[in-house]
Scaffold this motif. Sequence first.
Motif, PDB file in Angstrom:
ATOM      1  N   ALA A  22      19.476 -45.691  -2.984  1.00  0.00           N
ATOM      2  CA  ALA A  22      20.252 -44.616  -2.358  1.00  0.00           C
ATOM      3  C   ALA A  22      19.358 -43.399  -2.129  1.00  0.00           C
ATOM      4  CB  ALA A  22      21.432 -44.239  -3.257  1.00  0.00           C
ATOM      5  N   PRO A  23      19.674 -42.572  -1.146  1.00  0.00           N
ATOM      6  CA  PRO A  23      18.879 -41.357  -0.922  1.00  0.00           C
ATOM      7  C   PRO A  23      19.139 -40.339  -2.017  1.00  0.00           C
ATOM      8  CG  PRO A  23      20.810 -41.355   0.486  1.00  0.00           C
ATOM      9  CD  PRO A  23      20.790 -42.695  -0.191  1.00  0.00           C
ATOM     10  N   SER A  24      18.124 -39.553  -2.335  1.00  0.00           N
ATOM     11  CA  SER A  24      18.279 -38.457  -3.293  1.00  0.00           C
ATOM     12  C   SER A  24      17.354 -37.334  -2.888  1.00  0.00           C
ATOM     13  CB  SER A  24      17.964 -38.924  -4.727  1.00  0.00           C
ATOM     14  OG  SER A  24      16.629 -39.400  -4.835  1.00  0.00           O
ATOM     15  N   VAL A  25      17.716 -36.116  -3.255  1.00  0.00           N
ATOM     16  CA  VAL A  25      16.928 -34.956  -2.863  1.00  0.00           C
ATOM     17  C   VAL A  25      15.498 -35.102  -3.395  1.00  0.00           C
ATOM     18  CG1 VAL A  25      17.785 -33.640  -4.868  1.00  0.00           C
ATOM     19  CG2 VAL A  25      16.816 -32.438  -2.882  1.00  0.00           C
ATOM     20  N   HIS A  26      14.520 -35.002  -2.502  1.00  0.00           N
ATOM     21  CA  HIS A  26      13.091 -35.161  -2.820  1.00  0.00           C
ATOM     22  C   HIS A  26      12.807 -36.490  -3.520  1.00  0.00           C
ATOM     23  CE1 HIS A  26      13.076 -31.143  -1.537  1.00  0.00           C
ATOM     24  NE2 HIS A  26      12.643 -30.509  -2.596  1.00  0.00           N
ATOM     25  N   ASN A  27      13.682 -37.473  -3.311  1.00  0.00           N
ATOM     26  CA  ASN A  27      13.540 -38.780  -3.966  1.00  0.00           C
ATOM     27  C   ASN A  27      13.363 -38.625  -5.476  1.00  0.00           C
ATOM     28  OD1 ASN A  27      13.462 -41.598  -4.066  1.00  0.00           O
ATOM     29  ND2 ASN A  27      11.242 -41.677  -3.774  1.00  0.00           N
ATOM     30  N   THR A  28      14.141 -37.718  -6.058  1.00  0.00           N
ATOM     31  CA  THR A  28      14.091 -37.504  -7.511  1.00  0.00           C
ATOM     32  C   THR A  28      14.767 -38.636  -8.270  1.00  0.00           C
ATOM     33  OG1 THR A  28      16.070 -36.124  -7.250  1.00  0.00           O
ATOM     34  CG2 THR A  28      13.950 -34.980  -7.438  1.00  0.00           C
ATOM     35  N   GLN A  29      15.656 -39.394  -7.596  1.00  0.00           N
ATOM     36  CA  GLN A  29      16.370 -40.503  -8.246  1.00  0.00           C
ATOM     37  C   GLN A  29      17.010 -40.029  -9.559  1.00  0.00           C
ATOM     38  OE1 GLN A  29      13.701 -44.056  -8.329  1.00  0.00           O
ATOM     39  NE2 GLN A  29      12.397 -42.864  -6.935  1.00  0.00           N
ATOM     40  N   PRO A  30      17.896 -39.024  -9.486  1.00  0.00           N
ATOM     41  CA  PRO A  30      18.391 -38.358 -10.695  1.00  0.00           C
ATOM     42  C   PRO A  30      19.572 -39.071 -11.343  1.00  0.00           C
ATOM     43  CG  PRO A  30      19.326 -37.283  -8.800  1.00  0.00           C
ATOM     44  CD  PRO A  30      18.442 -38.400  -8.266  1.00  0.00           C
ATOM     45  N   TRP A  31      19.406 -40.350 -11.642  1.00  0.00           N
ATOM     46  CA  TRP A  31      20.507 -41.144 -12.181  1.00  0.00           C
ATOM     47  C   TRP A  31      20.001 -42.156 -13.203  1.00  0.00           C
ATOM     48  CZ3 TRP A  31      20.139 -41.508  -6.526  1.00  0.00           C
ATOM     49  CH2 TRP A  31      19.166 -42.419  -6.096  1.00  0.00           C
ATOM     50  N   TRP A  32      20.917 -42.627 -13.989  1.00  0.00           N
ATOM     51  CA  TRP A  32      20.680 -43.827 -14.791  1.00  0.00           C
ATOM     52  C   TRP A  32      22.014 -44.520 -14.997  1.00  0.00           C
ATOM     53  CZ3 TRP A  32      22.628 -44.612 -19.787  1.00  0.00           C
ATOM     54  CH2 TRP A  32      23.109 -43.482 -20.448  1.00  0.00           C
ATOM     55  N   PHE A  33      21.958 -45.796 -15.300  1.00  0.00           N
ATOM     56  CA  PHE A  33      23.160 -46.612 -15.419  1.00  0.00           C
ATOM     57  C   PHE A  33      23.235 -47.190 -16.831  1.00  0.00           C
ATOM     58  CE2 PHE A  33      21.659 -46.713 -11.083  1.00  0.00           C
ATOM     59  CZ  PHE A  33      22.802 -46.515 -10.329  1.00  0.00           C
ATOM     60  N   GLY A  34      24.410 -47.075 -17.432  1.00  0.00           N
ATOM     61  CA  GLY A  34      24.663 -47.737 -18.703  1.00  0.00           C
ATOM     62  C   GLY A  34      25.504 -48.977 -18.465  1.00  0.00           C
ATOM     63  N   THR A  35      25.246 -50.033 -19.199  1.00  0.00           N
ATOM     64  CA  THR A  35      26.047 -51.245 -19.073  1.00  0.00           C
ATOM     65  C   THR A  35      26.632 -51.612 -20.428  1.00  0.00           C
ATOM     66  OG1 THR A  35      24.177 -52.736 -19.473  1.00  0.00           O
ATOM     67  CG2 THR A  35      24.601 -52.082 -17.188  1.00  0.00           C
ATOM     68  N   ALA A  36      27.831 -52.147 -20.405  1.00  0.00           N
ATOM     69  CA  ALA A  36      28.485 -52.556 -21.647  1.00  0.00           C
ATOM     70  C   ALA A  36      29.444 -53.698 -21.344  1.00  0.00           C
ATOM     71  CB  ALA A  36      29.246 -51.387 -22.273  1.00  0.00           C
ATOM     72  N   ALA A  69      13.854 -49.260 -15.463  1.00  0.00           N
ATOM     73  CA  ALA A  69      13.630 -47.884 -15.903  1.00  0.00           C
ATOM     74  C   ALA A  69      14.890 -47.040 -15.832  1.00  0.00           C
ATOM     75  CB  ALA A  69      12.532 -47.234 -15.052  1.00  0.00           C
ATOM     76  N   VAL A  70      15.943 -47.564 -15.212  1.00  0.00           N
ATOM     77  CA  VAL A  70      17.157 -46.758 -15.030  1.00  0.00           C
ATOM     78  C   VAL A  70      18.415 -47.446 -15.559  1.00  0.00           C
ATOM     79  CG1 VAL A  70      16.222 -45.533 -13.036  1.00  0.00           C
ATOM     80  CG2 VAL A  70      17.542 -47.625 -12.678  1.00  0.00           C
ATOM     81  N   VAL A  71      18.276 -48.613 -16.182  1.00  0.00           N
ATOM     82  CA  VAL A  71      19.434 -49.331 -16.714  1.00  0.00           C
ATOM     83  C   VAL A  71      19.258 -49.511 -18.213  1.00  0.00           C
ATOM     84  CG1 VAL A  71      20.808 -51.446 -16.633  1.00  0.00           C
ATOM     85  CG2 VAL A  71      19.762 -50.560 -14.537  1.00  0.00           C
ATOM     86  N   PHE A  72      20.279 -49.103 -18.981  1.00  0.00           N
ATOM     87  CA  PHE A  72      20.223 -49.186 -20.437  1.00  0.00           C
ATOM     88  C   PHE A  72      21.557 -49.681 -20.968  1.00  0.00           C
ATOM     89  CE2 PHE A  72      17.516 -45.747 -18.948  1.00  0.00           C
ATOM     90  CZ  PHE A  72      16.295 -46.098 -19.511  1.00  0.00           C
ATOM     91  N   ARG A  73      21.516 -50.226 -22.168  1.00  0.00           N
ATOM     92  CA  ARG A  73      22.766 -50.537 -22.837  1.00  0.00           C
ATOM     93  C   ARG A  73      23.482 -49.229 -23.130  1.00  0.00           C
ATOM     94  NH1 ARG A  73      25.175 -54.973 -22.401  1.00  0.00           N
ATOM     95  NH2 ARG A  73      26.182 -54.726 -24.427  1.00  0.00           N
ATOM     96  N   ASP A  74      24.785 -49.205 -22.909  1.00  0.00           N
ATOM     97  CA  ASP A  74      25.558 -47.979 -23.136  1.00  0.00           C
ATOM     98  C   ASP A  74      26.100 -47.989 -24.553  1.00  0.00           C
ATOM     99  OD1 ASP A  74      26.460 -45.595 -22.188  1.00  0.00           O
ATOM    100  OD2 ASP A  74      27.948 -46.421 -20.802  1.00  0.00           O
ATOM    101  N   PRO A  75      25.896 -46.946 -25.363  1.00  0.00           N
ATOM    102  CA  PRO A  75      25.284 -45.659 -24.991  1.00  0.00           C
ATOM    103  C   PRO A  75      23.765 -45.743 -24.903  1.00  0.00           C
ATOM    104  CG  PRO A  75      25.823 -45.642 -27.303  1.00  0.00           C
ATOM    105  CD  PRO A  75      26.380 -46.935 -26.756  1.00  0.00           C
TER     106      PRO A  75
END
Length: 344
Positions: free
Chosen positions: A27-41, A333-339
Amino acid sequence: MSVSEGTGDARYIEEAVRNAIEGAVWAPSVHNTQPWWFGTAEVDGGVRVTLYADPERRLAVADPEGREMVVSCGAALATLRLGILAAGYVPEVDIVPDSEKPDLLAEVTVRERAEPPPEAVRLFAQARDRRTHRGAFAEKGPPEYLMSSLIEEARLEDADLRVMSDPRKTRALGALSDAAEQFQRLDDRYQAELARWSPGSGSGRRDGVPDTAYPIESQETHPNFPERSFRHGRAQGMDVGAEVPGETGTVCVIETATDDRVAWLAAGQALQRVLLHAAADHYAAALHTQALEVPAFRELISGHLCEGHHPQMVFRLGRSGPIFTSIRRETSAVVFRDPRPAHP
């Protein structure tokens, strides 16, 4: 991630979620900062994906309130939802405006099967190929019938797509963007922040705006909507060959009736739906945030160009000619077990 054995569809849900996240990171992000992460459970009979903003990637100077950060995360959320739908599952979405957990934005639970909507399949197929354009367009903007479709796409996400069809308003918006760009070039703190997200040639970084994402020479449009200067005096960028006509394209604004985190998230989702729909018809977008980063200018745009609604993104649509390339971090680098662990 893993889903407990005994949920008959477990392996397929896991695969659907993984593929959806792999698309969402584009997805696009400002200055390609990619300011997100995803938790999975694991949840009963499925998987829950939690979307978080990453404040360490927020632009502290340009985006002190985190508005652009949340808009960026909204674009990722829209892609995640489309990926799940395209895989034949129903994304149960819960927006989480929790003042005690400001980084927590949304939860998406995946359990039930459904026939993949053809439109979701078509849009998600563009997720990895869509690219932000930086510079002038080679052709004019989309035809009226496509713009009408894009307006409807934005409305699906509780946002509005305003098309600047009045040349006077287009010139005014371009002038404000140009003025904001000039003020920002005088701001040493702003320029230092921009330099942080402008990796040089051969950097090896997987975030920021690489030199493959903009032309080696600035391209002026008429009226002019200036691009960021990611070169910082370096002789780098893409050689686009013959001179590109200075087509501005169709100028648009994504706007919302309110101006809080829920609205910002909706604006990001609307933006991504519009961009993917346009990309499916071979149109690219040039995103402009300069004027919206100057509070006085954003207020002017709201009052004089958006009928009191809150502008969340300014962009141009057109046929781009050269295809720029971008970079993204690995999904791991952006997907982790939640929490999320304290130091991922």
